[in-house]
Scaffold this motif. Structure first.
Motif, mmCIF file in Angstrom:
data_model
loop_
_atom_site.group_PDB
_atom_site.id
_atom_site.type_symbol
_atom_site.label_atom_id
_atom_site.label_comp_id
_atom_site.label_asym_id
_atom_site.label_seq_id
_atom_site.Cartn_x
_atom_site.Cartn_y
_atom_site.Cartn_z
ATOM 1 N N PHE A 281 0.826 -1.203 0.000
ATOM 2 C CA PHE A 281 0.000 0.000 0.000
ATOM 3 C C PHE A 281 0.864 1.259 0.000
ATOM 4 C CE2 PHE A 281 -1.998 3.451 2.436
ATOM 5 C CZ PHE A 281 -3.080 3.708 1.604
ATOM 6 N N VAL A 282 0.489 2.217 -0.824
ATOM 7 C CA VAL A 282 1.154 3.514 -0.881
ATOM 8 C C VAL A 282 0.137 4.575 -0.475
ATOM 9 C CG1 VAL A 282 2.183 5.245 -2.401
ATOM 10 C CG2 VAL A 282 2.798 2.843 -2.662
ATOM 11 N N SER A 283 0.521 5.437 0.488
ATOM 12 C CA SER A 283 -0.342 6.542 0.915
ATOM 13 C C SER A 283 0.118 7.798 0.179
ATOM 14 C CB SER A 283 -0.244 6.744 2.431
ATOM 15 O OG SER A 283 -1.099 7.782 2.850
ATOM 16 N N PRO A 284 -0.445 8.081 -0.993
ATOM 17 C CA PRO A 284 0.043 9.206 -1.795
ATOM 18 C C PRO A 284 -0.435 10.542 -1.235
ATOM 19 C CG PRO A 284 -1.864 8.234 -2.841
ATOM 20 C CD PRO A 284 -1.584 7.399 -1.627
ATOM 21 N N GLN A 285 0.148 11.605 -1.705
ATOM 22 C CA GLN A 285 -0.328 12.936 -1.341
ATOM 23 C C GLN A 285 -1.523 13.266 -2.238
ATOM 24 O OE1 GLN A 285 2.468 16.098 -0.617
ATOM 25 N NE2 GLN A 285 4.103 14.660 -0.118
ATOM 26 N N SER A 286 -2.609 12.602 -1.963
ATOM 27 C CA SER A 286 -3.822 12.700 -2.771
ATOM 28 C C SER A 286 -4.994 12.172 -1.964
ATOM 29 C CB SER A 286 -3.668 11.869 -4.053
ATOM 30 O OG SER A 286 -4.898 11.784 -4.755
ATOM 31 N N TRP A 287 -6.200 12.556 -2.378
ATOM 32 C CA TRP A 287 -7.410 11.958 -1.819
ATOM 33 C C TRP A 287 -7.543 10.507 -2.250
ATOM 34 C CZ3 TRP A 287 -12.158 13.609 0.562
ATOM 35 C CH2 TRP A 287 -12.097 14.878 1.129
ATOM 36 N N PHE A 288 -6.890 10.158 -3.336
ATOM 37 C CA PHE A 288 -7.159 8.880 -3.988
ATOM 38 C C PHE A 288 -6.013 7.909 -3.737
ATOM 39 C CE2 PHE A 288 -8.965 12.466 -6.379
ATOM 40 C CZ PHE A 288 -10.287 12.279 -5.976
ATOM 41 N N ILE A 289 -6.232 6.641 -4.034
ATOM 42 C CA ILE A 289 -5.241 5.599 -3.802
ATOM 43 C C ILE A 289 -5.202 4.677 -5.012
ATOM 44 C CG2 ILE A 289 -5.360 5.601 -1.289
ATOM 45 C CD1 ILE A 289 -7.374 3.337 -1.467
ATOM 46 N N ASP A 290 -4.114 3.943 -5.144
ATOM 47 C CA ASP A 290 -3.952 2.998 -6.247
ATOM 48 C C ASP A 290 -4.111 1.591 -5.685
ATOM 49 O OD1 ASP A 290 -3.236 1.452 -8.396
ATOM 50 O OD2 ASP A 290 -1.492 2.675 -8.947
ATOM 51 N N LEU A 291 -5.299 1.029 -5.845
ATOM 52 C CA LEU A 291 -5.564 -0.310 -5.324
ATOM 53 C C LEU A 291 -4.811 -1.395 -6.074
ATOM 54 C CD1 LEU A 291 -9.409 -0.265 -4.512
ATOM 55 C CD2 LEU A 291 -7.518 -0.400 -2.887
ATOM 56 N N THR A 292 -4.295 -1.093 -7.262
ATOM 57 C CA THR A 292 -3.565 -2.126 -8.017
ATOM 58 C C THR A 292 -2.233 -2.459 -7.367
ATOM 59 O OG1 THR A 292 -2.382 -0.607 -9.511
ATOM 60 C CG2 THR A 292 -4.607 -1.286 -10.156
ATOM 61 N N LEU A 293 -1.727 -1.586 -6.505
ATOM 62 C CA LEU A 293 -0.434 -1.828 -5.856
ATOM 63 C C LEU A 293 -0.548 -2.780 -4.670
ATOM 64 C CD1 LEU A 293 0.863 1.873 -5.731
ATOM 65 C CD2 LEU A 293 1.414 0.132 -7.439
ATOM 66 N N VAL A 294 -1.759 -2.995 -4.177
ATOM 67 C CA VAL A 294 -1.974 -3.720 -2.928
ATOM 68 C C VAL A 294 -2.022 -5.225 -3.171
ATOM 69 C CG1 VAL A 294 -3.563 -4.055 -0.996
ATOM 70 C CG2 VAL A 294 -3.206 -1.764 -1.948
#
Length: 534
Positions: free
Chosen positions: A518-531
């Motif tokens: 999991f990556v916590s980006p500087q964004s409201w959104f997340i990339d579920l493909t990384l998990v």
């Protein structure tokens, strides 16, 4: 003989292989803060939490967020458009070159016709596919869309109503659903929501159970081979109450919860759960209803006063350090924060002085109603946080605040109402957490051209210096000019505040140690493909 030995060896290998355990499917279960599942027609409601979980993982835009890094603000990357540029002879027209070979989840083609069909869904009220709710959200997020047309099968031109160097940051919110989904549902969007609808993203919707869950399945036909999902399934569950989310994580009902209760974080860590936090472009404010008849917030001194009356550090302590004080729309550490005259901190004496100059004294206190929610996207823990502020304002500056507590989507709808709308029930403040990610968001929240109900300027705040700075950066191409104008615009947001700036939260989540990548980006959104799931 040799042949028989080889055959026996092959048979033995086959037997041993057949006895190996089959890899079980991996399922990631997430508890959202929403009180209901976001809508599933392709442009979800429930704010940006809806976009986070039932937007981008399933439905995509011409432009997408780059959500792979934690060390800088999330930028843009090509999505369903491989590239884009302003027309050489018209800085109000953007040319999008579409990606070839993309299929919707129903295996129909994504092309220019599908783009125009979806834009008609949002912007053409007499089209058969016009969807009122999705149109309202898209028009508010991309208020500058004026015209659009198909150039050829894989090229689309979109024109804005005025020059906007930041338009790609608005295009990122226009998502695309398969036109075939609408036809299959008998041209009924309510039925499209349960088909389920087909997008182009790395996950497809497999099941919708209203108020309970939405199930997603990895889409193996995804156009970007490098971004195919690592988990097989995702289950999204609305659990609005923080302690109930906590109990669901502890019991193993879910693997991941949004916004754990602050007083549970230490025990979660001790039990081996992962707590993630990170700076991201988000502010938790109160919106002033400046435009309402008789509003006390027409007076700039009242708006400034409340910004001096609140104890942000005390609220951060209540939140166990999962937020930081806010002194403006941007964080004070942001290079575009500028050099405003006001540096808001807890200064009750200054707050009371400004209130007195505006006519509010202990004998005639400031009294108003605030509309708040029970939970919701980015709302953190709205009930205890607002109760803290209510007591703080009373004790520090003699201000009396009454609350009207509503469901999150009702509060969002209120933000699109006119200042004296009966839907507001006399509320002079709305507590709505909001993104602060880019100039496009700044424009739609604060430009005087975007007064509610046509845009997100609920306050009906107008500042000529701000508008002039916004125009300058909209028409510029020089990064230095854009940055200078942005700093000037933000200074006006601080010195002539349309909001009560309270905190920037740190995006807390709690997860099972089984979750990896999991990556916590500087964004409201997340990339579920990384998990992935261990």
């Amino acid at each position: 003989m040799r042949f028989r030995l080889i055959s026996r060896a092959s048979a033995l290998v086959a037997l041993l292989w057949s006895q190996q355990p089959v890899c079980a499917e991996t399922t990631l279960r997430i508890a959202m803060t929403a009180s209901d599942i976001p809508t599933t027609t392709g442009l979800p409601n429930n704010g940006f939490e809806g976009m986070r979980f039932l937007g981008y993982p399933i439905f995509e835009g011409l432009v997408l967020w780059d959500l792979t890094s934690t060390d800088h603000l999330a930028g843009l990357r090509p999505g369903l458009a491989e590239k884009w540029e302003q027309a050489p002879d018209d800085n109000k027209t953007w040319i999008f070159h579409l990606r070839h070979g993309v299929k919707f989840h129903d295996w129909t083609d994504f092309n220019a016709d599908a783009v125009v069909w979806n834009l008609d869904r949002y912007f053409k009220s007499d089209s058969p596919q016009y969807e009122v709710a999705s149109s309202a959200m898209t028009r508010a997020r991309a208020p500058l869309v004026g015209a659009y047309k198909k150039v050829d099968d894989y090229t689309v031109a979109i024109s804005t109503t005025k020059p906007a160097s930041y338009f790609p940051f608005m295009a990122v919110y226009m998502l695309f659903t398969s036109p075939a989904s609408f036809e299959k549902a008998g041209r009924d969007w309510a039925k499209v929501a349960t088909l389920p609808a087909a997008g182009t993203g790395p996950f497809r919707i497999s099941k919708v159970v209203p108020r309970q869950e939405v199930d997603l399945v990895r889409w193996d036909g995804y156009w970007d081979a490098a971004k195919k999902a690592k988990v097989d399934n995702v289950v999204l569950m609305p659990i609005p109450e923080a302690n109930t989310r906590l109990a669901a994580l502890r019991s193993g009902q879910v693997d991941w919860i949004e916004v754990p209760p602050p007083d549970g974080i230490a025990s979660l860590k001790a039990a081996g759960f992962t707590i993630t936090t990170g700076s991201y472009p988000h502010v938790w404010p109160w919106f002033y209803n400046i435009g309402a008849t008789g509003s006390p917030f027409k007076d700039i001194k009242v708006r400034q006063a409340l910004n001096y009356c609140i104890d942000r550090e005390g609220l951060v302590t209540l939140l166990n350090g999962t937020a930081e004080p806010s002194a403006g729309w941007l964080k004070a550490s942001d290079p575009n924060f500028g050099s405003p005259e006001n540096r808001y901190k807890f200064d009750p004496a200054k707050g009371k002085k400004l209130l007195a100059e505006a006519g509010f004294t202990p004998e005639k206190p400031l009294v108003f109603k605030a509309m708040i929610s029970t939970s919701g996207s980015g709302q953190m823990l709205p009930l205890p946080m607002n109760e803290f502020l209510q007591q703080n304002l009373k004790e520090a500056c003699g201000v009396d605040v009454e609350f009207d507590v509503v469901e999150w989507q009702i509060l969002l709808n209120a933000a699109r109402a006119t200042p004296d709308s009966p839907n507001l029930k006399g509320a002079m403040v709305l507590n709505i957490s909001s993104p602060s990610s880019d100039v496009g968001v700044m424009a739609r929240y604060f430009s005087s051209a975007n007064f509610s109900p046509n845009g997100f300027n609920f306050e009906q705040w107008k500042d000529d210096s701000f508008d002039n700075a916004l125009t300058a950066l909209s028409e510029a191409s020089d990064p230095a000019v854009i940055s200078g104008a942005l700093r000037k615009a933000h200074e006006r947001l601080v010195d002539n505040p349309p909001w009560l700036y309270i905190v920037h939260d740190l995006n807390p989540r709690a997860m099972s140690p089984k979750i990896k990548g999991f990556v916590s980006p500087q964004s409201w959104f997340i990339d579920l493909t990384l998990v992935s799931m261990q």
